[in-house]
Write an enzyme that holds these catalytic residues in place. Structure first.
Site, short mmCIF file in Angstrom:
data_model
loop_
_atom_site.label_atom_id
_atom_site.label_comp_id
_atom_site.label_asym_id
_atom_site.label_seq_id
_atom_site.Cartn_x
_atom_site.Cartn_y
_atom_site.Cartn_z
N PHE A 70 0.81 -1.22 0.00
CA PHE A 70 0.00 0.00 0.00
C PHE A 70 0.85 1.27 0.00
O PHE A 70 0.31 2.38 0.04
CB PHE A 70 -0.98 -0.02 1.17
N ARG A 71 2.17 1.14 -0.01
CA ARG A 71 3.12 2.21 -0.33
C ARG A 71 3.25 3.31 0.72
O ARG A 71 3.95 4.30 0.47
CB ARG A 71 2.76 2.86 -1.68
N ASP A 316 -0.69 -9.65 -4.33
CA ASP A 316 0.56 -8.92 -4.52
C ASP A 316 0.27 -7.56 -5.15
O ASP A 316 0.96 -7.11 -6.06
CB ASP A 316 1.56 -9.72 -5.38
#
Length: 454
Positions: A70-71, A316
């Site tokens: 989710f960065r 992923d």
């Protein structure tokens, strides 16, 4: 004691834990009160605050996606917990487990606690996080609370975030000394670099995308997976091998129920849907690590999911901006957003007879809960959290368009693909958060609790 708010979902086909029945589910506040076969009584209808007539549609437990990126923190120009959790809920995913290759990387207990705080403020889906291994943080890994930590993520192949662990002594120590599940990205780095150098020497650096599986080859996957599985058997570790992409690796795993397995495996929708024949049309949109490979690999993976060799399907989910996907096999970034449309795509495979609907639910809801021993999630059972998804699995065909995409990156590799499955409603902890694609911006998410004794 004051009675709670009751929601009734009836006239539905309930698929869960290997069976499908026609009946109803009763929710009280955040928990499931009852699951029953047959028709609902008028008296029960009159007692409920909210009544949903499912019109014969499919009701399944919310998906638990145990492999997302989710960065946040540090890479929020392409994704963040708020945006991606909304995409998840729109796609029938009610819980996620996020990977540590952010900026800074989640390689300390403090960093994991910071992520938990961020998720509590912004996530509409239930949340959990991996703690990342490095070549020198094993003492930090030992401090992790197994109830609050999904497991340890170990990269033995390079990927986004540069968290490669390349010391064999460190890998052995992690498997020997860490009493938690170790999830591994298994590609042999030496094999990748040798192949990369050989390809550049022969063809130069301006390589089209279809060279990606040549560089990140079958050999690289098999060699790494064979080695880590052998070491896990020797040390007795709990090992989970992520994103299996080749037919070759399947010989390293054991079929059967996930309960009792010390070594488990995951694949992803992209490896069950795409093949290297599609690089010509989709290009870097389907560039990921490990690489998507041959039709024979896709077909073998489908067989392995259906026959219990592969235990979990996770996405992923790895969003990047489309401008970051431009370039060659060497320069275009790897990864794709998959979380919003993976449930519909996998249910399409069930409709085609590749899998059964019961297997889709097992691999995307039941088994992740079993694998991570998650407290009261992943099943439609009385006393469990009401994480539920109402699915129209017989809708008119529709194409995926960029306008539908809720991920911050605003694209999907499934664009244009005709789907006949839609996620109509999603409940998280008993709260309706997705109603026909509209996300109700009232976060009711909770942290996942792992290694439950239940």
């Amino acid at each position: 004691m004051k009675a709670g708010k009751k929601t009734l979902i009836h006239n539905v086909r309930i698929t869960d834990d290997g069976t499908t029945i026609r009946g109803y589910v009763l929710i009280e506040d955040e928990f499931i009160l009852a699951k029953e076969e047959g028709n609902v009584s008028p008296q029960l209808i009159s007692e409920c605050h909210t009544v949903i007539d499912g019109q014969g549609k499919l009701l399944i437990p919310g998906g638990i996606d145990e492999h997302v990126h989710f960065r946040q923190p540090g890479l929020t120009h392409k994704a963040d917990i708020a945006s991606e959790s909304r995409a998840a809920v729109a796609g029938g995913i009610t819980s996620f487990i996020d990977m540590p290759n952010t900026n800074p990387a989640t390689v300390t207990v403090e960093a994991l606690e910071n992520k938990l705080t961020l998720a509590a403020q912004s996530s509409v889906a239930n949340y959990g996080f991996f703690l990342g291994a490095t070549n020198d943080n094993i003492e930090e890994l030992k401090k992790a609370d197994p109830r609050k930590t999904a497991g340890i993520k170990l990269f033995i192949g390079s990927s986004t975030g540069n968290m490669l662990v390349d010391k064999s002594s460190t890998i052995r120590r992690i498997l020997e000394e860490i009493d938690m599940l170790v999830a591994v990205h298994a590609e042999d780095e030496h094999t990748i670099q040798a192949k990369r150098a050989a390809v550049i020497e022969r063809y130069g650096e301006n390589l089209p995308i279809d060279f990606h599986p040549v560089i990140r080859s079958h050999e690289a996957c098999y060699k790494a997976t064979e080695g880590i599985v052998a070491l896990a058997k020797e040390t007795g570790a709990r090992l989970h091998v992520l994103h299996i992409s080749t037919a070759d690796e399947l010989r390293l795993f054991t079929p059967g129920p996930i309960e009792g397995k010390r070594i488990t495996s995951e694949t992803c929708p992209q490896y069950l849907l795409f093949t290297d024949e599609l690089y010509a049309s989709l290009g870097a949109r389907i560039k990921c690590n490990p690489a998507i490979k041959r039709p024979v690999d896709r077909d073998a993976l489908r067989y392995a999911v259906a026959n219990g060799l592969i235990d979990v399907i996770a996405t992923d989910h790895a969003p990047h901006l489309l401008e970051e996907k431009k370039g060659t096999a060497l320069t275009a970034v790897s990864g794709m957003p998959m979380i919003q449309f993976s449930h519909p795509a996998m249910i399409e495979l069930a409709k085609e007879g590749v899998l059964t609907m019961e297997q889709v639910v097992e691999k995307m809801s039941n088994n992740p809960a079993r694998l991570f021993r998650i407290d009261r999630r992943g099943f439609i059972r009385p006393g469990y959290y009401a994480d539920l998804v109402l699915v129209d699995d017989d809708c008119d065909p529709y194409p995926v368009t960029p306008e539908m995409v809720l991920s911050k990156c605003r694209w999907s590799p499934l664009e244009g693909a005709p789907l006949t499955v839609k996620i109509d409603m999603t409940w998280v902890n008993g709260h309706l958060l997705n109603s026909y694609g509209i996300i109700l911006d009232t976060p009711k998410a909770l942290p996942l609790r792992f290694n439950s004794s239940d």
